[in-house]
Design a protein around this motif. Structure first.
Motif, PDB file in Angstrom:
ATOM      1  N   ILE A   1      16.575   3.960   3.472  1.00 53.19           N
ATOM      2  CA  ILE A   1      15.239   4.755   3.343  1.00 53.19           C
ATOM      3  C   ILE A   1      14.885   4.389   1.715  1.00 53.19           C
ATOM      4  O   ILE A   1      15.837   4.595   0.972  1.00 53.19           O
ATOM      5  N   SER A   2      13.447   4.554   1.573  1.00 51.83           N
ATOM      6  CA  SER A   2      12.994   4.472   0.255  1.00 51.83           C
ATOM      7  C   SER A   2      11.928   4.740   0.170  1.00 51.83           C
ATOM      8  O   SER A   2      10.909   4.264   1.090  1.00 51.83           O
ATOM      9  N   PRO A   3      11.098   5.233  -1.063  1.00 49.34           N
ATOM     10  CA  PRO A   3       9.786   5.366  -1.217  1.00 49.34           C
ATOM     11  C   PRO A   3       9.120   3.751  -1.382  1.00 49.34           C
ATOM     12  O   PRO A   3       9.827   2.920  -1.962  1.00 49.34           O
ATOM     13  N   LEU A   4       7.898   3.495  -0.681  1.00 50.76           N
ATOM     14  CA  LEU A   4       7.238   2.173  -0.884  1.00 50.76           C
ATOM     15  C   LEU A   4       5.808   2.466  -0.763  1.00 50.76           C
ATOM     16  O   LEU A   4       5.299   3.350  -0.025  1.00 50.76           O
ATOM     17  N   PRO A   5       5.135   1.580  -1.355  1.00 51.39           N
ATOM     18  CA  PRO A   5       3.611   1.548  -1.363  1.00 51.39           C
ATOM     19  C   PRO A   5       3.166   1.232   0.030  1.00 51.39           C
ATOM     20  O   PRO A   5       3.693   0.262   0.636  1.00 51.39           O
ATOM     21  N   VAL A   6       2.074   2.027   0.592  1.00 50.70           N
ATOM     22  CA  VAL A   6       1.744   1.927   1.908  1.00 50.70           C
ATOM     23  C   VAL A   6       1.286   0.628   2.303  1.00 50.70           C
ATOM     24  O   VAL A   6       1.405   0.311   3.350  1.00 50.70           O
ATOM     25  N   VAL A   7       0.774  -0.133   1.187  1.00 51.79           N
ATOM     26  CA  VAL A   7       0.219  -1.498   1.490  1.00 51.79           C
ATOM     27  C   VAL A   7       1.114  -2.486   2.097  1.00 51.79           C
ATOM     28  O   VAL A   7       0.629  -3.201   2.933  1.00 51.79           O
ATOM     29  N   PHE A   8       2.273  -2.229   2.066  1.00 55.63           N
ATOM     30  CA  PHE A   8       3.446  -3.260   2.662  1.00 55.63           C
ATOM     31  C   PHE A   8       3.475  -3.249   4.134  1.00 55.63           C
ATOM     32  O   PHE A   8       3.792  -3.860   4.798  1.00 55.63           O
ATOM     33  N   GLU A   9       2.877  -2.009   4.526  1.00 56.92           N
ATOM     34  CA  GLU A   9       2.801  -2.130   6.175  1.00 56.92           C
ATOM     35  C   GLU A   9       1.844  -3.218   6.666  1.00 56.92           C
ATOM     36  O   GLU A   9       2.053  -3.702   7.696  1.00 56.92           O
ATOM     37  N   LYS A  10       0.813  -3.633   5.686  1.00 59.29           N
ATOM     38  CA  LYS A  10       0.181  -4.606   6.123  1.00 59.29           C
ATOM     39  C   LYS A  10       0.693  -5.994   6.326  1.00 59.29           C
ATOM     40  O   LYS A  10       0.575  -7.026   7.088  1.00 59.29           O
ATOM     41  N   PHE A  11       1.691  -6.266   5.233  1.00 61.69           N
ATOM     42  CA  PHE A  11       2.439  -7.548   5.278  1.00 61.69           C
ATOM     43  C   PHE A  11       3.822  -7.666   6.091  1.00 61.69           C
ATOM     44  O   PHE A  11       4.155  -8.871   6.376  1.00 61.69           O
ATOM     45  N   PHE A  12       4.459  -6.408   6.544  1.00 62.05           N
ATOM     46  CA  PHE A  12       5.630  -6.475   7.023  1.00 62.05           C
ATOM     47  C   PHE A  12       5.557  -5.436   8.219  1.00 62.05           C
ATOM     48  O   PHE A  12       5.902  -4.172   8.202  1.00 62.05           O
TER      49      PHE A  12
ATOM     50  N   SER B   1       0.776 -11.004 -16.381  1.00 58.44           N
ATOM     51  CA  SER B   1       2.062 -10.467 -16.011  1.00 58.44           C
ATOM     52  C   SER B   1       1.667  -9.280 -14.896  1.00 58.44           C
ATOM     53  O   SER B   1       0.855  -8.594 -14.716  1.00 58.44           O
ATOM     54  N   VAL B   2       2.656  -9.263 -14.005  1.00 59.31           N
ATOM     55  CA  VAL B   2       2.572  -8.408 -12.617  1.00 59.31           C
ATOM     56  C   VAL B   2       4.068  -8.281 -12.304  1.00 59.31           C
ATOM     57  O   VAL B   2       5.026  -8.912 -12.592  1.00 59.31           O
ATOM     58  N   THR B   3       4.313  -7.169 -11.701  1.00 59.23           N
ATOM     59  CA  THR B   3       5.696  -6.837 -11.201  1.00 59.23           C
ATOM     60  C   THR B   3       5.985  -7.982  -9.837  1.00 59.23           C
ATOM     61  O   THR B   3       5.163  -8.161  -9.082  1.00 59.23           O
ATOM     62  N   PRO B   4       7.285  -8.369  -9.781  1.00 62.42           N
ATOM     63  CA  PRO B   4       7.499  -8.903  -8.664  1.00 62.42           C
ATOM     64  C   PRO B   4       7.206  -8.161  -7.270  1.00 62.42           C
ATOM     65  O   PRO B   4       6.936  -8.985  -6.179  1.00 62.42           O
ATOM     66  N   THR B   5       7.192  -7.020  -7.219  1.00 64.33           N
ATOM     67  CA  THR B   5       6.742  -6.218  -6.151  1.00 64.33           C
ATOM     68  C   THR B   5       5.542  -6.538  -5.256  1.00 64.33           C
ATOM     69  O   THR B   5       5.308  -6.856  -4.263  1.00 64.33           O
ATOM     70  N   PHE B   6       4.382  -6.817  -6.283  1.00 64.70           N
ATOM     71  CA  PHE B   6       3.200  -7.030  -5.987  1.00 64.70           C
ATOM     72  C   PHE B   6       2.910  -8.618  -6.044  1.00 64.70           C
ATOM     73  O   PHE B   6       1.941  -8.972  -5.316  1.00 64.70           O
ATOM     74  N   ALA B   7       3.779  -9.259  -6.844  1.00 62.64           N
ATOM     75  CA  ALA B   7       3.305 -10.570  -6.949  1.00 62.64           C
ATOM     76  C   ALA B   7       3.173 -11.538  -5.549  1.00 62.64           C
ATOM     77  O   ALA B   7       2.415 -12.223  -5.439  1.00 62.64           O
ATOM     78  N   TYR B   8       4.228 -11.508  -4.851  1.00 61.57           N
ATOM     79  CA  TYR B   8       4.527 -12.270  -3.803  1.00 61.57           C
ATOM     80  C   TYR B   8       3.605 -12.147  -2.768  1.00 61.57           C
ATOM     81  O   TYR B   8       2.989 -13.187  -2.175  1.00 61.57           O
ATOM     82  N   ASP B   9       3.194 -11.108  -2.338  1.00 62.46           N
ATOM     83  CA  ASP B   9       2.441 -10.819  -1.255  1.00 62.46           C
ATOM     84  C   ASP B   9       0.950 -10.301  -1.593  1.00 62.46           C
ATOM     85  O   ASP B   9       0.120 -10.560  -0.776  1.00 62.46           O
ATOM     86  N   VAL B  10       0.983  -9.607  -2.461  1.00 63.07           N
ATOM     87  CA  VAL B  10      -0.368  -8.732  -2.694  1.00 63.07           C
ATOM     88  C   VAL B  10      -1.415  -9.893  -3.525  1.00 63.07           C
ATOM     89  O   VAL B  10      -2.394 -10.101  -3.354  1.00 63.07           O
ATOM     90  N   ILE B  11      -0.574 -10.532  -4.652  1.00 65.25           N
ATOM     91  CA  ILE B  11      -1.183 -11.292  -5.630  1.00 65.25           C
ATOM     92  C   ILE B  11      -1.351 -12.694  -5.324  1.00 65.25           C
ATOM     93  O   ILE B  11      -2.459 -13.212  -5.734  1.00 65.25           O
ATOM     94  N   THR B  12      -0.513 -13.434  -4.681  1.00 64.21           N
ATOM     95  CA  THR B  12      -0.166 -14.611  -4.502  1.00 64.21           C
ATOM     96  C   THR B  12      -1.737 -15.055  -3.816  1.00 64.21           C
ATOM     97  O   THR B  12      -2.274 -16.018  -4.176  1.00 64.21           O
ATOM     98  N   PRO B  13      -2.267 -14.330  -2.617  1.00 59.17           N
ATOM     99  CA  PRO B  13      -3.563 -14.810  -2.199  1.00 59.17           C
ATOM    100  C   PRO B  13      -4.530 -14.776  -2.759  1.00 59.17           C
ATOM    101  O   PRO B  13      -5.372 -15.607  -2.766  1.00 59.17           O
ATOM    102  N   ILE B  14      -4.665 -13.862  -3.630  1.00 59.36           N
ATOM    103  CA  ILE B  14      -5.653 -13.625  -4.783  1.00 59.36           C
ATOM    104  C   ILE B  14      -5.667 -14.745  -5.619  1.00 59.36           C
ATOM    105  O   ILE B  14      -6.911 -15.402  -6.096  1.00 59.36           O
ATOM    106  N   ILE B  15      -4.412 -15.090  -6.131  1.00 56.43           N
ATOM    107  CA  ILE B  15      -4.580 -16.408  -6.990  1.00 56.43           C
ATOM    108  C   ILE B  15      -5.082 -17.803  -6.505  1.00 56.43           C
ATOM    109  O   ILE B  15      -5.692 -18.527  -6.747  1.00 56.43           O
ATOM    110  N   SER B  16      -4.524 -17.779  -5.202  1.00 55.25           N
ATOM    111  CA  SER B  16      -5.249 -18.925  -4.403  1.00 55.25           C
ATOM    112  C   SER B  16      -6.573 -19.150  -4.311  1.00 55.25           C
ATOM    113  O   SER B  16      -7.202 -19.831  -4.370  1.00 55.25           O
ATOM    114  N   ARG B  17      -7.345 -17.992  -4.103  1.00 55.35           N
ATOM    115  CA  ARG B  17      -8.635 -17.892  -3.739  1.00 55.35           C
ATOM    116  C   ARG B  17      -9.230 -17.874  -5.318  1.00 55.35           C
ATOM    117  O   ARG B  17     -10.316 -18.785  -5.262  1.00 55.35           O
TER     118      ARG B  17
END
Length: 300
Positions: free
Chosen positions: A233-244, A99-115
């Motif tokens: 505007i909204s708070p957001l984890p900095v990691v999403f700069e990498k994807f967007f 189980s994982v939040t949708p926020t991380f699932a699509y862009d952070v976790i999907t590539p990890i699952i693929s590998r």
């Protein structure tokens, strides 16, 4: 207890916890009619009503209250037995629930699952996308990725690192709207949460206390999409700069450490090979992402 009672008891527990047939059916991932029939069959077996029905939902009767602790104990015994047996599994094969939040699932976790599937083709990952904290000890999931300040309970928790958070907006929103903003963010719009109590306090201490909360959304990935569409505007984890690259931190605002990432699993599953392989793989992949997860705060 009749043997059939074991089959009917999950419906009793689900309705007792959720307070209605429909909500109980959602917990069990089944339909309303099945839960209703199981409750009626269990009451017929015991010869007594276990719930008081009303327009407000289902409430336990005195008999239902008496049955509840025994049903919970029976449930826990079954769960513990399952976990103990699964803990003896020595093969790199089978299914694990993650189980994982949708926020991380699509862009952070999907590539990890693929590998991971390339490295372990005989292990299947059953993903559950949820923002709720699923109960490891109630057998809702096998492994969970959580963002929290602390993790408690009878679970094994691997602590990774705190994530960096910032205030973000689309580049287009910053270019067009910020030029017209007044002092302390007047004229800007926050994308907030439906439960705005803590968030309202956070806004009052931010650089933009005069910005209004124009939109609210509980789903983190929807909030991310709204940011990209220029809704505010909204708070957001900095990691999403990498994807967007169309998102950027609001000029003049700092990064701050927020909640810590944890990988959580049931204690009895620590020696299950497929679980251990997945947890180790996930932890290594997330550690590789640490510079992106912490931005300029990395190594400080």
């Amino acid at each position: 207890m009749k043997s059939s009672d074991w089959e009917l008891m999950p419906a009793f527990l689900a309705v007792a916890r959720a307070g209605s047939l429909r909500a109980g059916a959602e917990l069990l991932h089944t339909n309303y009619g099945t839960v209703n029939r199981n409750i009626q069959a269990l009451e017929a077996s015991y010869g007594v009503a276990l719930f008081v029905r009303s327009t407000k939902g289902f409430k336990l009767t005195e008999a239902g209250e008496a049955v509840l602790p025994f049903a919970e104990q029976a449930e826990q015994v079954i769960i513990n037995a399952r976990k103990r047996v699964e803990g003896l599994d020595k093969t790199e094969a089978g299914t694990l629930r993650f189980s994982v939040t949708p926020t991380f699932a699509y862009d952070v976790i999907t590539p990890i699952i693929s590998r991971f599937q390339e490295a372990y083709p005989d292990i299947q990952v059953a993903l559950r996308l949820t923002s709720a904290v699923e109960n490891i000890n109630k057998d809702e999931t096998d492994v969970s990725l959580r963002a929290a300040y602390d993790v408690s309970g009878d679970v094994v928790a691997r602590k990774l690192y705190p994530m960096a958070m910032g205030i973000y907006a689309s580049k287009a929103y910053i270019h067009t709207t910020f030029a017209k903003a007044g002092p302390q963010g007047a004229g800007l719009s926050w994308i907030g949460w439906p439960e705005n109590g803590p968030f309202s306090n956070w806004i009052s201490q931010s650089a933009f206390p005069q910005a209004d909360v124009r939109h609210s959304v509980s789903d983190g990935y929807m909030r991310l999409r709204m940011l990209r569409e220029g809704c505010g505007i909204s708070p957001l984890p900095v990691v999403f700069e990498k994807f967007f690259p169309d998102l950027c931190r609001v000029p003049g605002t700092p990064l701050e450490f927020g909640q810590t990432l944890w990988i959580v699993l049931h204690a009895d599953l620590r020696k299950t090979v497929r679980i251990r392989r997945f947890v180790d793989f996930l932890a290594d992949a997330l550690m590789d992402l640490r510079p992106d997860m912490q931005g300029e705060l990395y190594r400080r």
